[in-house]
Write a protein that holds these residues in place. Sequence first.
Motif, short mmCIF file in Angstrom:
data_model
loop_
_atom_site.label_atom_id
_atom_site.label_comp_id
_atom_site.label_asym_id
_atom_site.label_seq_id
_atom_site.Cartn_x
_atom_site.Cartn_y
_atom_site.Cartn_z
N GLY A 120 0.79 -1.23 0.00
CA GLY A 120 0.00 0.00 0.00
C GLY A 120 0.82 1.26 0.00
O GLY A 120 0.25 2.36 0.03
N GLY A 121 2.14 1.16 0.01
CA GLY A 121 2.99 2.34 -0.02
C GLY A 121 3.54 2.76 1.32
O GLY A 121 4.23 3.78 1.41
N ARG A 136 7.24 6.34 10.13
CA ARG A 136 6.36 5.84 9.07
C ARG A 136 6.45 6.78 7.87
O ARG A 136 6.19 7.96 7.98
CB ARG A 136 4.91 5.74 9.56
N LEU A 137 6.82 6.22 6.73
CA LEU A 137 6.88 6.95 5.47
C LEU A 137 5.76 6.44 4.57
O LEU A 137 5.59 5.23 4.43
CB LEU A 137 8.23 6.76 4.78
N TRP A 171 17.04 7.81 1.63
CA TRP A 171 16.40 8.40 2.80
C TRP A 171 17.28 8.26 4.02
O TRP A 171 18.00 7.28 4.17
CB TRP A 171 15.06 7.73 3.08
N ASN A 172 17.19 9.30 4.89
CA ASN A 172 17.78 9.22 6.23
C ASN A 172 16.64 8.87 7.18
O ASN A 172 15.74 9.68 7.42
CB ASN A 172 18.42 10.55 6.63
N SER A 176 14.25 11.44 9.01
CA SER A 176 13.07 11.37 8.14
C SER A 176 13.17 12.37 6.99
O SER A 176 12.23 13.11 6.69
CB SER A 176 11.79 11.61 8.95
N LYS A 177 14.34 12.41 6.35
CA LYS A 177 14.55 13.35 5.25
C LYS A 177 14.92 12.59 3.99
O LYS A 177 15.65 11.59 4.03
CB LYS A 177 15.68 14.33 5.60
N LEU A 178 14.41 13.06 2.86
CA LEU A 178 14.79 12.54 1.55
C LEU A 178 16.08 13.24 1.13
O LEU A 178 16.11 14.47 0.95
CB LEU A 178 13.68 12.80 0.53
#
Length: 887
Positions: A120-121, A136-137, A171-172, A176-178
């Motif tokens: 579901g992504g 959670r991403l 990703w980190n 929580s950073k792209l």
Amino acid sequence: MSGGGSSLFSGFRVLGLYSNHVPHALRYHKKHREFYVVTSVGKCFHTYNVNRLGIVAVSNSLPDDISCVAADRMLVFAAAGQLISAFARNKEVVMRYHGHRQEVRLLLPLGDQLISADSGGDVIVWDVQGGDIYLRLQFDPASFDVSAMMHPSAYLNKVLLGSSQGALQLWNIKTSKLLFTFGGWAASVTALQQSPAVDVVGVGTATGRIIIHNIRLDETLMTFTQDWGPITSLAFRTDGPPIMASGSPQGHIAFWDLGRRQLVTQQRHAHSTAVAAATFLHGEPLLVTNGADNAIKVWIFDQEGGGARLLRSRQGHSAPPTTIHHHGNDGKNILSAGQDGTLQSFSTVHERFNKNLGHGSVNKKKEKKKKKGLTYQELRLPAITAFSSAAARQSDWDGIVACHRGRLATTTWNYQRCTMGAHHLRPPASRSDNIATAVDITSCGNFAVIGSSCGRVDVYNLQSGLHRGCYGDSEKAHSGALRGVATDALNQLTLTTASDWLLKFWRFKTRKQEEQLKLNSAPASMKLHRDSGMLALALDDFTLLVVDIETRRVVRKFAGHHGNINDMTFSPDGRWLVTAAMDCTIRTWDLPSGCLVDCFLVSMAAVGVSLSPTGDFLATAHVDSLGVYLWTNKSLCAPVGLHPLPADYQPTAETLPGATAEESEQEVTSEEVDDVYKSADQLGAELVTLSQLPESRWKSLLHLEAIKRRNKPVAPPAAPAAAPFFLPTVPGLMPRFTLPVATEQETQSKLLAWGSLCQRSEFSVALESALSEQNFDRPLRLLKDCGPAALSIELANLTPEGGGANSLLLAFIHMIDSMLSSGRDFDIAHAYLALFLKLHLRSLSQDAVAMAALCHLSSRLEMGWAELRASFDQSLCLLSYTKSALL
């Protein structure tokens, strides 16, 4: 009437299940210095050591089929549906992770964290120890559908994600950073793998393209193209040569030289299905692969030119087995023919005794011209539909004859050489559209009787493969297709049945018909028990007939199945008939009483059943299942009461062996704690534990007085007292010697009561305090430290005359009672009690409270000995049976 499961058979284990389509997980155990491979087999997973591919552990089952597995140095993670479970010791569930709303399809352990991605992504970062969600991403599957995931080496807290759209994202997971987005190569990413070089990763795509990319510089170093479709897996060698392996959906593996940027070699047909995963062992020239063809293989790179050869493997059927039979008289080997066309032998003792007799092929000598230009698959024979085996002459010639789907010619197989035999048995002057449908080998192993769809029954010599004749006047034994053939134990009778509703009796030597029986319906199959002369017939109307071949009359008729009867087997003594049908039931019929005595349901209909010649195991093969399942015969180990089942009996479903659910949750343990085995203080309530004290400390307690008398030294002769020079006399007319005058202290008695002088010993004090606390560990520990003489003194001093009290006697009885109730120190408890009763039974008989405690202790003694005697008898019975089976 509803049932309570099988009273006769109990699930034991499954044979021949090794792998499915789920990629394996590889883990290295530092303490064992050994690699382990974890493969999924439905709802549970198996763990094998790579050195021998021996099975190490089988996990407890999950509610759904496992979709992916991963492992770190402590735990094995398995996802089933939306649930992720962590297993310790390769078996027990110690943590569950709830939070996904769709099916989990990717897992990545990373230190103390676990990263999972679902369809579901959602990508969730879990805290392994606590089970909490750290991050959670959420991705939109339409724009970035996560299809691959990896951790770049030396990139702290970084995860590289690949998508079905072709793009990659770094990703980190801590912040929580792209960090960066890679544009991709206009193809879905199917595999991501770290190379031995830092910053360099291998990317596999759905178009068969492999990209070696530097993620730090965003620069493509080299590309390769695989001609066999999508890349299912990538692996890099780490022992020196710059070799990369890529798997394909066709089962081929390609090996690429990264230094010369070219294809080195290829391993075709490494698996018969897609290569699920391929992993190089770190620092070793070994490649581990698994696939949906139910195979685990280890390849070694020791060939010239960089090629690999198969080092060891574990392989079962890649398609469900259809026919199974026990081979030989020891009941240790099960022959199985599957829809994949292979004939295999599974050992009930150990997997190293398994044999793969291979896949049948056309006669190479006679059809050399015909097969010119044909592919490898076209040379293979179709699947085996029926076979018969005999061990009598298998060391001299082929002992297995098999019928193939859609073919008239039958093949012979050699069990000892594990190959297909030299003969193709085909009747002379026969039509090409006829098919061999039934086969049987005589008990002597010299002849094979084969029935075909045109009604022919032919006899062949197995040594030479020559045709020795056929049954019937017009070369046809029946007017319909043969459904079963059988020969008796002395080669006097041949029995045949066909779709013309007839059962015929023939003389084996003259091939003349003697008698025939008209059946109520067309037969589906036939099974003969040679020792008893009982012939079982399964009819198309779901009924069973049992015919006595001596009187040639129907002696039993059974009805109860609600579907086609797939297979039948007799017990070794001919008393039971076990049948399996498409109604998913396995029924046991008692022939002497003519009753149904056992019935149970299985989740998948059984297509084959075989009871071992020793009667210990029932083997079953099921629809859409690749394994052979073993069920133990409970009547051999304990008394089983078999009663006739009523006509409205509703059987209860039995779980197929090999998977048992366990809901207990424990804390996650480290690798060091994982492997240290600690023995329990007590194994079970019905068992006892010995004290491990030397026998000299407790075995001779009742004979201490005799031992003392026997060991008492002989006293040396004492010297007489010296007489005085002048003997004193009493004054008087007659001289008399005087006697020594005793003093006043000497005239008093020197015997004093022992209790007036002695003090309480440490054991007595500890025993008195233990009575109030009901914890007798300390006084028991003090008694264990005493020798036999000191122990006797301690017990003798428990009475008031010895300085003790009546309460101490009662406390000692309670101490023995607690020892017997716990089952620990069983030997010394009886020894201490025997000495205690010898010393104090007379005084105890006058105390009502003590006698009541002794009566309660007596009942506990009798109960304990009864349980032990039953366990001893059962173990001795099983041991004698095992010894007789081995002989």
